[in-house]
Scaffold this active site. Structure first.
Site, mmCIF file in Angstrom:
data_model
loop_
_atom_site.group_PDB
_atom_site.id
_atom_site.type_symbol
_atom_site.label_atom_id
_atom_site.label_comp_id
_atom_site.label_asym_id
_atom_site.label_seq_id
_atom_site.Cartn_x
_atom_site.Cartn_y
_atom_site.Cartn_z
ATOM 1 C CE LYS A 125 -3.862 2.164 2.516
ATOM 2 N NZ LYS A 125 -4.766 2.109 3.689
ATOM 3 C CB SER A 179 -8.142 4.091 2.516
ATOM 4 O OG SER A 179 -7.338 3.458 3.488
ATOM 5 C CB SER A 234 -8.651 1.382 5.479
ATOM 6 O OG SER A 234 -9.347 2.568 5.225
HETATM 7 N N1 GLN Z 1 -13.298 4.934 5.716
HETATM 8 C C1 GLN Z 1 -12.745 5.431 6.933
HETATM 9 C C2 GLN Z 1 -12.298 6.865 6.768
HETATM 10 O O1 GLN Z 1 -12.497 7.381 5.737
HETATM 11 C C3 GLN Z 1 -11.619 4.548 7.395
HETATM 12 C C4 GLN Z 1 -10.369 4.780 6.650
HETATM 13 C C5 GLN Z 1 -9.244 3.945 7.146
HETATM 14 O O2 GLN Z 1 -9.432 2.974 7.862
HETATM 15 N N2 GLN Z 1 -8.048 4.360 6.786
HETATM 16 O O3 GLN Z 1 -11.773 7.450 7.653
#
Ligand code: GLN
Length: 492
Positions: free
Chosen positions: A79, A159, A183
């Site tokens: 990532k 994400s 995410s």
């Molecule tokens: N979707 C969540 C956010 O936008 C979690 C993102 C994540 O876990 N990095 O904050």
């Protein structure tokens, strides 16, 4: 040798150990697959083909000499939130410009220490803020999954959408990911893959671009529960460079996958039955409960009373920490700069041009909830709610060994379907943010297909530091579910 790309990590490692094929061959097969798929899926932002080939050769030489590590020769995707020495790292943002780190994150360096190699950097929502990968400055990632015969482009989730899409489309044997509010688990659930967020502190955050430091955790996305355990074994462990890294010894995660769950008690929290949840998710959950029972576990209804406050609390705490963490992107130290007439104008233009809309929204919310006059009303209250949520879990874990819930309130949606409505987007995280707020390990695994042929995931949450029970329950559910459907490779 495209069939090499459809192997699990476990079978690829076996095959290389038995000299049926080399790391060089596996790596070439993945690079060829990426070349064909990436124009359609946009999963990789950087492909490090030459370095990967060189690393595979070196790995084959190590194996020939008899010094193979536990991940020897395994090509992985990383990532793009992990700093990789000498390889451009973007965090999905324009503000990092051509930033190329001079150091390697602890998590990735441990993977390389154990013999793995990198195919490239995986696309993601900007600074890991998002649930659909649409906030990336490098364009959305497309899921290999489609609804029936329709060709609408679906989100792989976010994400860590690049990680999930790449694993689901056979563009790496496994991938690193991070999870601040879901995410790792939400993209895994959307793509029929397995993702675990370990206990807060299991994986070092050193060298991972920070989003919300008290919530951020790294973990793997893989094809099977066992593969996730194998990858986590290398990724986790104490690191003096991260003051929140836990000193505890690592258990054998892979061994835990074959542990029987007979006699274990699994909690089912009433509060996770939310309004408007599709019947298919209800059915999936009920099915999961039946599978657990059939494997010898006892089921117990539990109450996690403060669940409904988790999402609002998360969307205060996470932006608050983000607004502070992202203050460092000022166009002075590194990354992109949009020079203005004076210092303030340079700050303003750099940040206005460098950050996308969602990141700017989070910085504004975060700055607001931390400002004098609002701090007590928002930030402090959210911290109190966080304590309540953690206490709910502690009370529940006095009676149960693990908790079973759906991973997401729906299957994957189409790109564009929710991108105009931030709150609809935030609701994706309703089942996942609780584990981050409480610091608990949680795993998402594929369990069924919905009526349109899209994967649906279950989530197993464990006690702090008890990834072993999470792996044991997840492996038992995986076996019962027998989920073996793969996305059709429509780009070939
Ligand atoms: N979707 C969540 C956010 O936008 C979690 C993102 C994540 O876990 N990095 O904050």
């Amino acid at each position: 040798m495209s069939e090499l790309t459809s192997l699990t990590l476990a079978s690829a490692l076996d095959g290389m150990a038995q000299k049926r094929f080399s790391s060089a061959e596996v790596t070439d097969a993945f690079l060829a697959a990426i070349e064909k798929a990436n124009p359609h899926l946009n999963a990789y932002v950087v492909v490090t083909a030459e370095q990967a080939r060189a690393a595979a050769k070196a790995s084959d030489a190590r194996r020939a000499k008899g010094s193979a590590g536990p991940l020897e020769g395994a090509p992985l995707g990383i990532k793009d939130l992990f700093c990789t020495e000498g390889v451009r790292t973007t965090a999905g943002s324009n503000i990092l410009g051509e930033f190329s780190p001079t150091y390697e994150s602890t998590v990735t360096s441990q993977l390389w220490r154990d013999g793995a190699l990198m195919l490239g950097k995986l696309n993601m929502d900007e600074f890991a803020m998002g649930s659909s990968n649409e906030t990336s400055a490098f364009g959305a990632v497309v899921s290999p999954w489609r609804r029936g015969n329709q060709d609408a482009k679906l989100t792989p989730g976010g994400s860590s959408g690049g990680s999930a899409s790449a694993v689901a489309a056979d563009l790496c044997l496994g991938a690193t990911a991070t999870d601040t509010g879901g995410s790792i688990r939400q993209p895994a659930a959307f793509t029929g893959t397995v993702g675990i967020k370990p206990t807060y502190g299991r994986c070092s955050r050193w060298g991972i671009v920070a989003f919300a430091s008290s919530l951020d955790q790294a973990g793997p996305i893989a094809k099977t529960v066992e593969d996730a355990a194998t990858l986590l074994q290398s990724m986790a462990g104490h690191d003096a460079k991260d003051s929140t890294s836990l000193p505890n010894a690592l258990p054998d995660f892979r061994a835990a996958c074959s542990r029987s769950i007979k006699g274990m008690t699994i909690g089912v929290p009433e509060e996770y039955r939310v309004d408007g949840m599709p019947e298919e998710i209800e059915k999936l959950w009920a099915q999961g409960i039946e599978w657990a029972k059939a494997a010898g576990a006892k089921i117990k209804k539990i109450s996690l009373k403060h669940t409904k406050y988790a999402l609002p609390a998360y969307y205060i705490v996470a932006p608050a920490e983000a607004s502070s963490n992202l203050a460092r992107y000022d166009g002075m130290r590194y990354g992109a700069r949009a020079a203005g007439r004076d210092l303030n104008a340079t700050y303003e233009q750099t940040r206005a041009r460098g950050f996308g809309a969602e990141v700017q929204r989070r910085i504004l919310i975060g700055t607001y909830v931390l400002s004098a006059g609002y701090y007590d009303a928002y930030y402090l209250r959210a911290q109190k709610v966080r304590q309540r949520i953690a206490q709910d879990f502690r009370d529940a874990f006095a009676e149960v060994d693990a908790i079973l819930t759906p991973a997401t309130p729906s299957a994957a949606f189409a790109l564009g379907e929710k991108s105009g409505d931030p709150v609809a987007m935030y609701l994706n995280d309703i089942f996942t943010v609780t584990a981050n707020l409480a610091g608990l390990p949680a795993l998402a695994l594929p369990a069924a297909l919905d009526a349109q042929g899209l994967p649906l995931g279950l989530q197993v949450i464990g006690k702090a530091l008890d990834e072993e029970s999470v792996f044991a329950v997840s492996a038992a559910l995986e076996k019962a579910a027998g989920f073996s459907v793969r996305a059709r490779k429509w780009w070939l």
